[in-house]
Scaffold this motif. Structure first.
Motif, short mmCIF file in Angstrom:
data_model
loop_
_atom_site.label_atom_id
_atom_site.label_comp_id
_atom_site.label_asym_id
_atom_site.label_seq_id
_atom_site.Cartn_x
_atom_site.Cartn_y
_atom_site.Cartn_z
N PHE A 1 13.16 -9.29 -12.36
CA PHE A 1 12.29 -10.46 -12.40
C PHE A 1 10.84 -10.02 -12.60
CE2 PHE A 1 15.66 -11.65 -9.25
CZ PHE A 1 16.36 -12.49 -10.09
N ASP A 2 10.05 -10.89 -13.22
CA ASP A 2 8.63 -10.62 -13.37
C ASP A 2 7.92 -10.91 -12.04
OD1 ASP A 2 6.24 -9.93 -14.52
OD2 ASP A 2 5.95 -11.83 -15.57
N THR A 3 6.80 -10.23 -11.82
CA THR A 3 5.97 -10.54 -10.66
C THR A 3 5.54 -12.01 -10.73
OG1 THR A 3 5.11 -8.27 -10.63
CG2 THR A 3 3.86 -9.94 -9.41
N PRO A 4 5.66 -12.77 -9.63
CA PRO A 4 5.26 -14.19 -9.65
C PRO A 4 3.83 -14.40 -10.15
CG PRO A 4 6.50 -13.71 -7.67
CD PRO A 4 6.27 -12.39 -8.34
N GLN A 5 3.64 -15.53 -10.83
CA GLN A 5 2.37 -15.80 -11.49
C GLN A 5 1.20 -15.84 -10.51
OE1 GLN A 5 2.09 -15.95 -14.91
NE2 GLN A 5 -0.10 -15.83 -14.46
N ALA B 1 11.07 -7.40 -2.76
CA ALA B 1 11.13 -8.86 -2.58
C ALA B 1 10.20 -9.60 -3.53
CB ALA B 1 10.80 -9.22 -1.14
N TYR B 2 9.08 -8.98 -3.86
CA TYR B 2 8.08 -9.66 -4.68
C TYR B 2 8.05 -9.14 -6.12
CZ TYR B 2 6.59 -11.27 -0.11
OH TYR B 2 6.58 -11.83 1.15
N ALA B 3 9.05 -8.33 -6.50
CA ALA B 3 9.14 -7.79 -7.86
C ALA B 3 7.83 -7.11 -8.26
CB ALA B 3 9.51 -8.90 -8.85
N MET B 4 7.37 -6.20 -7.39
CA MET B 4 6.08 -5.54 -7.60
C MET B 4 6.23 -4.02 -7.54
SD MET B 4 3.56 -8.00 -5.32
CE MET B 4 2.08 -7.06 -5.71
N THR B 5 7.32 -3.49 -8.07
CA THR B 5 7.55 -2.05 -7.98
C THR B 5 6.41 -1.23 -8.57
OG1 THR B 5 8.89 -2.25 -9.99
CG2 THR B 5 10.07 -2.17 -7.89
N GLY B 6 5.91 -1.65 -9.73
CA GLY B 6 4.86 -0.88 -10.39
C GLY B 6 3.48 -1.03 -9.77
N TRP B 7 3.31 -1.99 -8.90
CA TRP B 7 2.00 -2.19 -8.26
C TRP B 7 1.72 -1.13 -7.19
CZ3 TRP B 7 -1.16 -6.49 -9.55
CH2 TRP B 7 -0.58 -7.42 -10.41
N ARG B 8 2.78 -0.54 -6.65
CA ARG B 8 2.71 0.57 -5.71
C ARG B 8 1.94 0.24 -4.43
NH1 ARG B 8 6.38 1.82 -5.86
NH2 ARG B 8 6.13 3.85 -4.91
N TRP C 1 -5.15 -6.51 -3.43
CA TRP C 1 -5.45 -7.95 -3.43
C TRP C 1 -4.23 -8.75 -3.91
CZ3 TRP C 1 -9.22 -9.98 -0.82
CH2 TRP C 1 -10.36 -9.23 -0.54
N ALA C 2 -3.46 -8.18 -4.82
CA ALA C 2 -2.23 -8.84 -5.25
C ALA C 2 -1.23 -8.90 -4.10
CB ALA C 2 -1.63 -8.09 -6.44
N ALA C 3 -1.12 -7.81 -3.34
CA ALA C 3 -0.21 -7.77 -2.20
C ALA C 3 -0.62 -8.77 -1.12
CB ALA C 3 -0.16 -6.36 -1.62
N LEU C 4 -1.91 -8.97 -0.96
CA LEU C 4 -2.40 -9.97 0.00
C LEU C 4 -1.89 -11.35 -0.37
CD1 LEU C 4 -4.33 -10.74 2.37
CD2 LEU C 4 -6.15 -10.94 0.65
N GLU C 5 -1.96 -11.67 -1.65
CA GLU C 5 -1.45 -12.97 -2.11
C GLU C 5 0.07 -13.04 -1.95
OE1 GLU C 5 -0.83 -16.73 -3.75
OE2 GLU C 5 -2.64 -15.79 -2.89
N GLY D 1 0.96 -16.00 0.19
CA GLY D 1 1.23 -17.10 -0.74
C GLY D 1 2.62 -17.69 -0.59
N PRO D 2 3.04 -18.53 -1.53
CA PRO D 2 4.36 -19.17 -1.49
C PRO D 2 5.48 -18.14 -1.46
CG PRO D 2 2.96 -20.17 -3.17
CD PRO D 2 2.25 -18.95 -2.71
N GLN D 3 6.51 -18.46 -0.68
CA GLN D 3 7.64 -17.54 -0.53
C GLN D 3 8.95 -18.13 -1.07
OE1 GLN D 3 7.00 -14.37 1.37
NE2 GLN D 3 4.97 -15.13 0.78
N ASP D 4 8.89 -19.34 -1.61
CA ASP D 4 10.12 -20.03 -2.00
C ASP D 4 10.90 -19.33 -3.11
OD1 ASP D 4 7.66 -20.94 -3.30
OD2 ASP D 4 8.96 -22.18 -4.53
#
Length: 400
Positions: free
Chosen positions: A43-47, A240-247, A278-282, A286-289
């Motif tokens: 999945f792509d990282t949520p918008q 969970a947040y599809a953020m593997t590359g964000w590290r 800052w992305a991880a903070l959101e 942020g929304p978890q649905d």
């Protein structure tokens, strides 16, 4: 005199990365390859998370941050632990690193001395033993048998503990098996740990949000509050947040340990990416649905893969409780021969022949410390999974 450090002789490259690299190389060479080795959501990282990163750039949040994490992110992590796990932490008890792997490595580097032992349930994530070895410790393996759902027993844990034991690494749901411990099963393990106050617990909860059916996640310090001062609870935003590359990985635990981990990080990488923080903070606030929506897709894929692999001759595939892996046994294939004349002597030979003859890339079980098995990541499209499982069925049927 060798130019390279003798420490390198104690470790090996990551087999999971090697499989993914080999699959990419074959694809680039024009081969029809389906890669089932990567441990990351498709999945792509949520918008909203991507937007938060862009906004951080626009605000000029591109400078160094505190070495082990933004204060704002640490506060959000504390809130997450309270909300999801009933655990109370202060920001001084939180460390943020460049992925979950750095968090685990920092903790081991900060605590292990030569001869210290670290208990690791097998099958295990491939990096655990090598991180222990790099840090100067000695991995001690406790086998979680397939007939026990790949979970270790309290008796086996008790038998592995010695005066030299410093850490017990716990991972539920597990990579590579997807196996999860119920509260009662985990309580049986924490009861053992309560009897050994010199043993610390490193709980890798990276797949916390990826569970299916009626399974309910729990973590050691939540199940047994008496272990709070001895537990490093580790997590991250990768899966969970599809953020593997964000590290971005994080952990909470005793303040002196967190401070020591910060010292290691200050002299290695310094702070994780400011933008990713800052992305991880959101992600956390942020929304978890979307997580439950993604999980529904993962569960559908899991069920399809389990059903199709169990239809393959010689394969027995249990149903995992979480993560996005299955870990089938190929005991029924051992000793057979492929049409190309390759004798399946072990799971590494099986995986190599499967890749070469059918173009399906999986990770062999010996890499995870339990054979004869292989790991499939079902974090890819339904179409790719169906085709890959069909090829595995054909491959197994061709053995004689």
């Amino acid at each position: 005199m060798s130019f390279l450090s003798a420490t390198l002789a104690r470790v090996k490259p990551s087999p999971t990365i090697a499989v993914s690299t080999k699959a990419r190389e074959l694809k680039a060479a024009g081969k029809d390859v389906i890669g089932l080795g990567a441990g990351e959501p498709d999945f792509d990282t949520p918008q909203n998370i991507k937007d938060a990163a862009k906004a951080a750039i626009d605000r000029g949040e591109t400078k160094y941050t505190a070495v082990d994490g933004l204060p704002e992110l640490k506060k959000a992590i504390c809130a997450k632990f309270k909300r999801d796990n009933g655990l109370d932490y202060e920001p001084a008890q939180v460390s943020v690193g460049a992925g979950g792997k750095q968090i685990l490595y920092n903790a081991l580097m900060a605590t292990l001395n030569p001869g210290d032992e670290v208990i690791i349930p097998a099958p295990y994530w491939v990096s655990y033993p090598d991180m222990v070895l790099l840090a100067g410790g000695e991995p001690v393996f406790v086998e979680g048998r397939m007939e026990d759902g790949f979970r270790i027993t309290p008796e086996a844990l008790e038998a592995a503990i010695t005066p030299k034991t410093k850490w017990f690494i716990f991972n539920s749901p597990s990579n590579p098996t997807g196996a999860g411990y119920t509260r009662a099963q985990l309580k049986a393990l924490t009861d053992v740990l309560m009897k050994h106050p010199h043993v610390h617990i490193m709980s890798d909860d990276m797949y916390e949000k990826l569970t299916y059916g009626d399974f309910e996640f729990c973590t050691p310090a939540e199940v047994e509050p008496g272990l709070y001062d001895r537990t490093l609870t580790c997590n991250g935003v990768s899966k969970a947040y599809a953020m593997t590359g964000w590290r971005i990985g994080y952990a909470a635990g005793p303040a002196p340990l967190i401070k020591a981990m910060g010292k290691i990080q200050s002299q290695s990488t310094s702070n994780p990416s400011s933008i990713a923080q800052w992305a991880a903070l959101e992600a956390l606030n942020g929304p978890q649905d979307f997580i439950s929506e993604n999980n529904a897709v993962f569960q559908r894929r899991r069920d399809m893969v389990v059903e199709m692999l169990n239809q393959a001759e010689g394969i027995d595939c249990p149903v995992p409780e979480g993560a996005f892996y299955v870990y089938p046994s190929i005991a029924g294939c051992i000793g057979k021969t492929t049409p190309a004349g390759v004798k399946i002597e072990n799971d590494e030979v099986f995986a190599t022949a499967l890749l070469e003859e059918k173009g399906v890339a999986v990770v062999f079980g010996a890499a995870f410390g339990l054979s004869p098995n292989f790991r499939v990541s079902y974090a890819t499209s339904d179409e790719a999974l169906k085709e890959a499982c069909t090829r595995i069925q054909d491959f197994c049927a061709s053995l004689s």
